[in-house]
Design a protein around this motif. Structure first.
Motif, PDB file in Angstrom:
ATOM      1  N   LEU A   1       0.830  -1.207   0.000  1.00 21.45           N
ATOM      2  CA  LEU A   1       0.000   0.000   0.000  1.00 21.45           C
ATOM      3  C   LEU A   1       0.865   1.257   0.000  1.00 21.45           C
ATOM      4  O   LEU A   1       0.558   2.232  -0.694  1.00 21.45           O
ATOM      5  CB  LEU A   1      -0.956  -0.028   1.200  1.00 21.45           C
ATOM      6  N   ALA A   2       1.970   1.228   0.748  1.00 22.64           N
ATOM      7  CA  ALA A   2       2.861   2.392   0.789  1.00 22.64           C
ATOM      8  C   ALA A   2       3.531   2.608  -0.567  1.00 22.64           C
ATOM      9  O   ALA A   2       3.828   3.735  -0.957  1.00 22.64           O
ATOM     10  CB  ALA A   2       3.926   2.201   1.872  1.00 22.64           C
ATOM     11  N   HIS A   3       3.756   1.519  -1.282  1.00 25.61           N
ATOM     12  CA  HIS A   3       4.384   1.599  -2.602  1.00 25.61           C
ATOM     13  C   HIS A   3       3.475   2.339  -3.585  1.00 25.61           C
ATOM     14  O   HIS A   3       3.937   3.084  -4.449  1.00 25.61           O
ATOM     15  CB  HIS A   3       4.693   0.183  -3.097  1.00 25.61           C
ATOM     16  N   ALA A   4       2.156   2.123  -3.446  1.00 29.75           N
ATOM     17  CA  ALA A   4       1.135   2.868  -4.201  1.00 29.75           C
ATOM     18  C   ALA A   4       1.317   2.775  -5.714  1.00 29.75           C
ATOM     19  O   ALA A   4       1.154   3.751  -6.443  1.00 29.75           O
ATOM     20  CB  ALA A   4       1.080   4.330  -3.754  1.00 29.75           C
ATOM     21  N   ASP A   5       1.648   1.578  -6.170  1.00 32.59           N
ATOM     22  CA  ASP A   5       1.648   1.306  -7.604  1.00 32.59           C
ATOM     23  C   ASP A   5       0.180   1.316  -8.060  1.00 32.59           C
ATOM     24  O   ASP A   5      -0.646   0.611  -7.471  1.00 32.59           O
ATOM     25  CB  ASP A   5       2.273  -0.081  -7.833  1.00 32.59           C
ATOM     26  N   PRO A   6      -0.169   2.125  -9.070  1.00 32.27           N
ATOM     27  CA  PRO A   6      -1.574   2.165  -9.487  1.00 32.27           C
ATOM     28  C   PRO A   6      -2.080   0.802  -9.962  1.00 32.27           C
ATOM     29  O   PRO A   6      -3.281   0.559  -9.960  1.00 32.27           O
ATOM     30  CB  PRO A   6      -1.593   3.197 -10.622  1.00 32.27           C
ATOM     31  N   ALA A   7      -1.157  -0.079 -10.347  1.00 26.99           N
ATOM     32  CA  ALA A   7      -1.559  -1.426 -10.753  1.00 26.99           C
ATOM     33  C   ALA A   7      -1.505  -2.407  -9.584  1.00 26.99           C
ATOM     34  O   ALA A   7      -1.771  -3.594  -9.756  1.00 26.99           O
ATOM     35  CB  ALA A   7      -0.670  -1.924 -11.895  1.00 26.99           C
ATOM     36  N   GLY A   8      -1.145  -1.950  -8.399  1.00 29.52           N
ATOM     37  CA  GLY A   8      -1.094  -2.828  -7.226  1.00 29.52           C
ATOM     38  C   GLY A   8      -2.484  -3.329  -6.872  1.00 29.52           C
ATOM     39  O   GLY A   8      -3.479  -2.624  -7.061  1.00 29.52           O
TER      40      GLY A   8
END
Ligand code: FAD
Ligand code: FES
Ligand code: FES
Lengths: 175, 280
Positions: free
Chosen positions: B116-123
């Protein structure tokens, strides 16, 4: 340099390593455990899979310092975790079923398959395919790898895993 | 390739980690499971001087029941979240999304908070967290603050977490008894979705009491399909409501598909996700 202590394939090791050193580099370059291989630069292929404290990880995506205090098992120490012979039953099954061609993906496939069966001892064919989705094989088409995992889980037999059944759905191949 | 040289700290408490962050400022990078950060460091897209590993902070791990919410520690690995009975009972949507995230090896190392912290829009976790109205507990030098999901995701790879702060846990309001489905459209195995839809539903097909829908990879942050939700709450039929799923989205165009293709996918996948979530 950071001091690390870990157990690798049953032996205690201690070393000073650069924090940036990857676990796979440590295993191969410091300990000479070249049975664990590197197949990609993106953590996609799974060839470098080892067990870290009993679960499978991609050792190209773990720092050696993160493994400090842990227990690592590589393909080289796998057979010794099972006291039935020279090969672990999964290694035996890959040999029986011809679950490899060039063999490059094999160490990772076997390590992942062993970890997978620990979590799911009697998987369906579909579950096996999903369970090893983080391991890529360029040669086999996966067919015989899946058979090998089925055999190691006590399901199916090696006759049905031969070349003659390539392309036959699991239900027919194993019945 | 291997990362550039960096120094390394492995604090055992949140306080120690925060003081390390305060000392090293923007030269430092937090390491959680490393499943996104290590590839980035290996490709040398980032070269921090200090890496602060949260892996030894026990208090950041685990899942607990806290009245009307369940609380997921930031350092809880995906594989643990995926098997946790509390998550399955009270936040089925997260259970479903984690099942299809990456592959087994990555799930053993990668963490809930790290993703969640990485916040990749594809995550795969942002849309479920947004749909479930999760809130994010962030610790910093001045204490702890709680940020709602709608404010947590700021932009591409950017969240409300400040440089001197870290995410400690995520509070997910209980959605006990809600049906859920995560419909992920991928090109090949163990990949990030081209588009995915996270749907959770109270009631069953024909008698929907409430519905919440999150969209993955339809913009620079996870989004809610608000128009579809409203239409369904107002008693609209699913086929029509799903046509509104791409309203107020801004999907990217890339190798995997044009924006227009993603808009089409959002509608189709929304229909499928809501159908499956409501037991259809
Ligand atoms: C082959 C492969 C396939 C993948 N497939 C998918 C997929 O299908 N779907 C998907 O969603 N993800 C996928 N991932 C990514 C995976 O989910 C990662 O686990 C996740 O994105 C990052 O979690 P981590 O714990 O590994 O964090 P890290 O990689 O350690 O950190 C990621 C970022 O977040 C920051 N950070 C981490 N924790 C905190 C914290 N507590 N407070 C503040 N900042 C923090 C770090 O500084 C870093 O910038 C894949 C990864 C790989 C390698
Ligand atoms: S070498 Fe580790 S995943 Fe490819
Ligand atoms: S046997 Fe050659 S890559 Fe799998």
């Amino acid at each position: 340099m950071t001091r690390i202590n870990l157990t690798v394939d049953g032996a205690k090791v201690a070393d000073d390593v650069e924090p940036r050193m990857l676990l796979v580099q440590y295993l191969r370059e410091k300990l000479g455990k070249t049975g664990t291989v590197v197949g990609c630069d993106t953590s996609n292929c799974g060839a470098c899979t080892v067990h870290l404290d009993g679960t499978s990880v991609k050792s190209c995506n773990v720092l050696a310092v993160q493994a400090d205090g842990s227990e690592v098992t590589t393909i080289e120490g796998l057979a010794a975790t099972y006291d039935g012979g020279d090969l672990h039953p999964m290694q035996e099954a890959f040999r029986e079923c011809h679950g490899l061609q060039c063999g490059y993906c094999t160490p990772g496939m076997i390590m992942q398959s062993v970890a997978f069966l620990k979590e799911n001892p009697k998987p369906t064919e579909e579950e096996i395919r999903v369970g090893i989705e983080g391991n890529l094989c360029r040669c086999t088409g996966y067919h015989n790898i899946v058979r090998a995992v089925q055999l190691a889980s006590g399901q199916g037999d090696h006759q049905s895993a031969g070349a003659s059944t390539v392309g036959v759905p699991a239900e027919e191949a194993t019945s | 390739m291997i990362p550039t040289q960096f120094d390394y700290l492995a604090p055992t408490t949140v306080e120690e980690a925060l003081s390390a962050l305060a000392t090293h400022g923007d030269d430092a990078k937090i390491l959680a499971g490393g499943q996104s950060l290590l590839p980035v460091l290996r490709m040398r897209l980032n070269a921090p001087e200090m890496v602060i590993d949260l892996g030894r902070i026990e208090s950041l791990r685990g899942i607990r029941d806290d009245g009307d919410a369940i609380v997921i520690g930031a350092m809880t690995p995906h594989s643990v979240v995926g098997k946790d009975p509390l998550v399955k009972e009270h936040a089925l949507l997260i259970h479903k999304a984690v099942e299809h995230l990456a592959d087994e090896q990555i799930r053993h190392r990668g963490t809930f908070g790290g993703a969640l912290a990485h916040a990749d829009p594809a995550g795969d976790l942002g849309a479920p967290a947004l749909a479930l109205d999760a809130s994010f507990v962030i610790a910093g030098p001045g204490g702890t603050r709680t940020v709602p999901a709608a404010e947590f995701f700021v932009d591409l790879f950017e969240t409300a977490i400040g440089e001197d702060e870290l995410l400690t846990e995520v509070r997910v309001p209980k959605h006990t008894g809600w049906g859920a489905h995560y419909e992920k459209f991928v090109r090949v195995a163990h990949q990030w979705p081209i588009v995915a839809v996270a749907a959770t539903v109270k009631g069953s097909a024909g008698s929907l009491e409430d519905v919440k829908i999150g969209l993955t990879n339809m913009g620079s942050t996870p989004l809610r399909a608000k128009a579809t939700e409203d239409a369904l709450r107002g008693g609209g039929d699913l086929a029509t409501a799903a046509q509104l799923a791409d309203q107020d989205t801004n999907p990217p165009s890339d190798l995997n598909g044009e924006a227009s293709y993603r808009r089409h996918l959002a509608k189709v996948l929304t229909r499928r996700a809501v159908t499956a979530a409501s037991g259809g």
